[in-house]
Scaffold this motif. Structure first.
Motif, mmCIF file in Angstrom:
data_model
loop_
_atom_site.group_PDB
_atom_site.id
_atom_site.type_symbol
_atom_site.label_atom_id
_atom_site.label_comp_id
_atom_site.label_asym_id
_atom_site.label_seq_id
_atom_site.Cartn_x
_atom_site.Cartn_y
_atom_site.Cartn_z
ATOM 1 N N LEU A 49 0.816 -1.217 0.000
ATOM 2 C CA LEU A 49 0.000 0.000 0.000
ATOM 3 C C LEU A 49 0.850 1.269 0.000
ATOM 4 O O LEU A 49 0.346 2.342 -0.321
ATOM 5 N N LEU A 50 2.127 1.138 0.347
ATOM 6 C CA LEU A 50 3.002 2.303 0.391
ATOM 7 C C LEU A 50 3.432 2.763 -0.998
ATOM 8 O O LEU A 50 3.923 3.871 -1.155
ATOM 9 N N GLY A 51 3.259 1.914 -1.998
ATOM 10 C CA GLY A 51 3.543 2.299 -3.377
ATOM 11 C C GLY A 51 5.016 2.427 -3.710
ATOM 12 O O GLY A 51 5.372 3.056 -4.703
ATOM 13 N N GLY A 52 5.873 1.850 -2.945
ATOM 14 C CA GLY A 52 7.307 1.902 -3.187
ATOM 15 C C GLY A 52 8.048 1.976 -1.873
ATOM 16 O O GLY A 52 7.444 2.046 -0.798
ATOM 17 N N LEU A 53 9.366 1.957 -1.981
ATOM 18 C CA LEU A 53 10.205 2.013 -0.793
ATOM 19 C C LEU A 53 9.801 3.204 0.065
ATOM 20 O O LEU A 53 9.640 4.320 -0.436
ATOM 21 N N ALA A 54 9.611 2.978 1.356
ATOM 22 C CA ALA A 54 9.183 4.048 2.265
ATOM 23 C C ALA A 54 9.884 3.904 3.605
ATOM 24 O O ALA A 54 10.203 2.803 4.050
ATOM 25 N N ALA A 55 10.080 5.034 4.243
ATOM 26 C CA ALA A 55 10.701 5.044 5.568
ATOM 27 C C ALA A 55 9.774 4.396 6.582
ATOM 28 O O ALA A 55 8.551 4.523 6.498
ATOM 29 N N SER A 56 10.356 3.726 7.534
ATOM 30 C CA SER A 56 9.607 3.238 8.681
ATOM 31 C C SER A 56 8.972 4.441 9.381
ATOM 32 O O SER A 56 9.554 5.527 9.447
ATOM 33 N N LEU A 87 0.359 9.451 18.251
ATOM 34 C CA LEU A 87 1.277 9.447 17.117
ATOM 35 C C LEU A 87 0.550 8.801 15.955
ATOM 36 O O LEU A 87 0.025 7.688 16.101
ATOM 37 N N LYS A 88 0.484 9.517 14.818
ATOM 38 C CA LYS A 88 -0.215 8.974 13.650
ATOM 39 C C LYS A 88 0.666 9.108 12.413
ATOM 40 O O LYS A 88 1.215 10.170 12.137
ATOM 41 N N TRP A 89 0.770 8.007 11.693
ATOM 42 C CA TRP A 89 1.456 8.011 10.408
ATOM 43 C C TRP A 89 0.387 8.105 9.336
ATOM 44 O O TRP A 89 -0.444 7.202 9.177
ATOM 45 N N LEU A 90 0.385 9.187 8.569
ATOM 46 C CA LEU A 90 -0.703 9.478 7.639
ATOM 47 C C LEU A 90 -0.359 9.220 6.172
ATOM 48 O O LEU A 90 -1.244 8.899 5.383
ATOM 49 N N ARG A 91 0.907 9.378 5.825
ATOM 50 C CA ARG A 91 1.361 9.166 4.441
ATOM 51 C C ARG A 91 2.772 8.583 4.480
ATOM 52 O O ARG A 91 3.540 8.901 5.384
ATOM 53 N N PRO A 92 3.115 7.805 3.472
ATOM 54 C CA PRO A 92 4.487 7.281 3.435
ATOM 55 C C PRO A 92 5.513 8.379 3.139
ATOM 56 O O PRO A 92 5.203 9.379 2.485
ATOM 57 N N VAL A 93 6.708 8.175 3.641
ATOM 58 C CA VAL A 93 7.847 9.040 3.337
ATOM 59 C C VAL A 93 8.740 8.253 2.398
ATOM 60 O O VAL A 93 9.240 7.187 2.755
ATOM 61 N N HIS A 94 8.889 8.766 1.186
ATOM 62 C CA HIS A 94 9.658 8.081 0.142
ATOM 63 C C HIS A 94 11.038 8.724 -0.015
ATOM 64 O O HIS A 94 11.245 9.879 0.378
ATOM 65 N N PRO A 95 11.979 8.000 -0.635
ATOM 66 C CA PRO A 95 13.297 8.581 -0.901
ATOM 67 C C PRO A 95 13.160 9.902 -1.658
ATOM 68 O O PRO A 95 12.360 10.016 -2.591
ATOM 69 N N GLY A 96 13.914 10.887 -1.223
ATOM 70 C CA GLY A 96 13.886 12.200 -1.854
ATOM 71 C C GLY A 96 12.883 13.160 -1.244
ATOM 72 O O GLY A 96 12.903 14.359 -1.565
#
Length: 151
Positions: A49-56, A87-96
């Protein structure tokens, strides 16, 4: 300038930080602390669901802590925090992705039991380069009062 309890009036806001998250950093953090496929492998991550490599999410929380330390806590009378309320994670953090923090002071009250200290409740929002909120955190931080004031 040293920040004291009195420097965080309710309604006060601030923005700071400018942190680009690299692919290498995402993988290194994940390998050490959160070794799940979506944080380690582009091919596996593309199928999630993250759509690619994403930060923890924990990596993002650590980046928030670092930006808070650099911009606020190291030059303050911080006495620590009793914990995280939310603490809520709402969107993935992708490289860049380029991250920054928006801090809002929700409440500030002198301690009833320790008059030399005050408690400040904050909402921290971590935003990406598109202005999208990727994470929120609510917590209280204990700060020393200016000149040990009791009134």
């Amino acid at each position: 300038m040293t920040l004291f309890f009195e420097d965080f009036p309710p309604g006060e806001t601030a923005e700071y930080g400018d942190r680009i998250v690299s692919r290498e950093e995402i993988i290194a953090f994940a390998a050490r602390y959160d070794p799940q496929p979506m944080h380690l492998d582009e091919t596996a991550a593309a199928k999630t669901l993250l759509g690619g490599l994403a930060a923890s999410g924990w990596h993002t929380a650590c980046l928030l802590m670092r930006m808070n330390a650099d911009q606020m806590l190291r030059d303050s009378t911080s006495m620590g925090a009793p914990g995280i309320d939310e603490l809520k994670w709402l969107r993935p953090v992708h490289p860049g992705d380029r991250l920054r923090v928006r801090r809002a002071t929700l409440e500030a009250r002198p301690s009833n039991s320790r008059p030399e200290m005050g408690l400040v409740s904050f909402l921290f929002e971590v935003l990406n380069q598109r202005g999208e909120t990727v994470m929120t955190q609510r917590n209280t931080i204990m700060f020393g009062r200016r000149n040990g004031e009791t009134g």
